[in-house]
Scaffold this active site. Sequence first.
Site, PDB file in Angstrom:
ATOM      1  CG  ASP A 482      33.217  43.522  42.262  1.00  0.00           C
ATOM      2  OD1 ASP A 482      33.780  44.400  42.938  1.00  0.00           O
ATOM      3  OD2 ASP A 482      33.719  42.399  42.059  1.00  0.00           O
ATOM      4  CG  ASP A 552      38.236  40.922  47.336  1.00  0.00           C
ATOM      5  OD1 ASP A 552      37.027  40.737  47.518  1.00  0.00           O
ATOM      6  OD2 ASP A 552      38.716  41.295  46.244  1.00  0.00           O
TER       7      ASP A 552
HETATM    8  C1  DGJ Z   1      36.272  41.364  43.427  1.00  0.00           C
HETATM    9  C2  DGJ Z   1      35.344  41.067  44.563  1.00  0.00           C
HETATM   10  O1  DGJ Z   1      35.748  41.742  45.697  1.00  0.00           O
HETATM   11  C3  DGJ Z   1      35.287  39.563  44.780  1.00  0.00           C
HETATM   12  O2  DGJ Z   1      34.474  39.267  45.879  1.00  0.00           O
HETATM   13  C4  DGJ Z   1      34.769  38.913  43.542  1.00  0.00           C
HETATM   14  O3  DGJ Z   1      33.450  39.289  43.314  1.00  0.00           O
HETATM   15  C5  DGJ Z   1      35.646  39.287  42.358  1.00  0.00           C
HETATM   16  N1  DGJ Z   1      35.797  40.710  42.246  1.00  0.00           N
HETATM   17  C6  DGJ Z   1      35.077  38.741  41.084  1.00  0.00           C
HETATM   18  O4  DGJ Z   1      35.778  39.164  39.995  1.00  0.00           O
END
Ligand code: DGJ
Length: 745
Positions: A482, A552
């Site tokens: 990430d 997200d």
């Molecule tokens: C951003 C990601 O897009 C989410 O899926 C998740 O992993 C969060 N970060 C966790 O902090």
Amino acid sequence: MPIFINEYNKEFHLQSKGSSYIFKVLKNGQLGQLYYGKKIRHKDQFTYLLQIPNEPVGNASFCYEDDNIFTLEVMKQEYPSYGTTDYREPAIQVSQENGSRITDFKYKNYKLYKGKPKLKGLPATYVEDENEGSTLEIILYDEVIDTELRLIYSVFENYNVITRSVHITNKGKQTLNIERIMSMSIDLPDSSFEMVHLDGAWIRERNINTRTLKPGIQSVDSKRGTCSSSQHNPFIALKRLEANEDYGEVYGFSFVYSGNFVAQVEVDHYNTSRVQMGINPFDFNWLLEPGQDFQTPEVVSVYSDNGLSEMSQTYHEIYRKRLVRGPWRDKERPILINNWEATYFDFNEEKIMKLAEKARDVGIELFVLDDGWFEGRNDDTSSLGDWFVDRSKLPNGLGGLGAKIEDLGMKFGIWFEPEMISKRSRLYSQHPDWMIRVPDRSPSHGRNQYVLDFGRREVKEEVYSMLRRVLLDAPISYVKWDMNRNMTEIGSSGLPAQRQKEVSHRYILGLYEILEQLTSEFPNILFESCASGGNRFDPAMLYYMPQTWASDNTDAIERLKIQCGTSMVYPLSSMAAHVSAVPNHQVRRTTPLETRFAVSIFGMLGYELDLNKLSEDELRKIKDQVNIYKEYRGLIQNGRFYRLSSPYSSNRVTWMVVSEDRKETILGYYKILSQPNPAFERIKLKGLDTNQRYKINGYDEVFNGDELMNVGLLLEPEYMGTVFTEKSNYVGDFGSRIFNIKAID
Ligand code: DGJ
């Protein structure tokens, strides 16, 4: 070899599967562009295409004293330099020790060979066998600054693809400043195009936008440093005004890079369209000392004379087969459960195991432990950089948890955000100077975190050794990589003042270096990239990690747009898509479980919700979904994707995937809102075998392929009468249907 060279005339004709690309050396030694478009037969010369005026052009400047005709102002060029008689944006600008910014890269020679070279430190498409493609390198030289420029072109035998990149070497004695170096530049002879691009923001990524070209510069870019961005994807297409999904000329340009980029079209006063793509020259400068070289990232150009659909399918195929690498390229991807939207930071081993057990019961194959597993990480204000397990949450460590999950018969995966540092961390107290910042300003934060300086060797080494230890200590089969913030106050304490404008690019190179090392040392781990969802949905990431968390935003209706836009360039095998809880956490919408699945099935399927909160009936449905996906995932991963109707212009959305042998198809039909007494609806399918007979679930009829493509599949009528029965609401608000179309002969 599909590259023809006329040595005498100095003309070069590159042929990909269905396109021709022709340029030649001009009178001044620079390169002129003659043609890019549908494949034409080769002949010895196409010089007439130079478009040379008969008399001096008014208000122009001319290159030679005794010549009032030769002006670059009217020439279509291949890689224009700055500062002589062309007033459009150059492809390259290099400033020199005496203050001059003028360059003159003249043709010197060429190199032609089978195959395609690797690009030093950069991701790129590849060939597995040298007979799959050919490469032409045009070597240009500027005698005044003693510098060589190589324009590298590769064509593929089996794809309508031409790739381009540029390599520069300083062979002289002075230090040069590269202020601008595009990966490609091409002058198309007219401007009757619409420019298609993918724009958005966090949780609404990659919406398809189309605008008609107008005189002047139109562009999309990223200045965010860490990512190509969800604001603008590193891709543009030029489509003819009349072109659509299935018809007309389209030129696609996709940039294999994850940082600051620019993609622009300049329409000049003769309606020439100069298309350029490369590292964003904004806030960029690269010092090239004597003996040093610099390689630009790659642009992948696709030509289609059958509309956007064929362009997308070409990108899908080449990215799936010749950009993604490693064992996971061809292997079926596991169905996963991710605990993020189920627990956020609030979990312990017991909670995780309860979720994992339920997931195992419905047939899910991989458990992914998301953010919050490392020391002190109970919210987003701390601990990034300290990759040590939090024993208060996971007393048996990641090794213990992983073993328990494997005992359930599932695989275990983990989340990292290795590029970042929190001020509340051990790493920051030891190395406060390891983040990107300038000395005399206070650094802005994003999600309470700061960007580690991946341009510095010691930073990369320390982060790598932490990651490596975690991956060796636990049975980890999957990693979600990430990245959750953009750069600000860009500066590095590891570089001298005159190299500060190199920081963003050095960062991306450092990131690629770590990813190369990690994926080589752990080839069997499935890596998924993520950047607050889809901030880095770019081809470069796919070179290291075969799939990307698309957004997200997990709402099924929003995902229709996001996944449709993403499919413009990226294959379904790259799009991670999860079924999440309702009301949805981003838009509070409640959609049926069937629809959430029907959208996610057109991607790499996962679940991201607390299965313990679901009813027995819902769990039964999920078990069925998981079985359906297992049956069709090969088709989803490797099939040909068609957009049948668009979520941007319609209340109903349809798309489909067809297997390579055209014997099997999955069709998705989605309705946003019901209307009373609507018209009957037929869906015309695409890509089937006209002579084949097909069966479709829910229909007794046997259909012929040509019938389904020309007449269409007649859907059950919706509510039309005055009495409401069970049949009346065939699909309903936020409803969907999945059809499986199977050949029966
Ligand atoms: C951003 C990601 O897009 C989410 O899926 C998740 O992993 C969060 N970060 C966790 O902090």
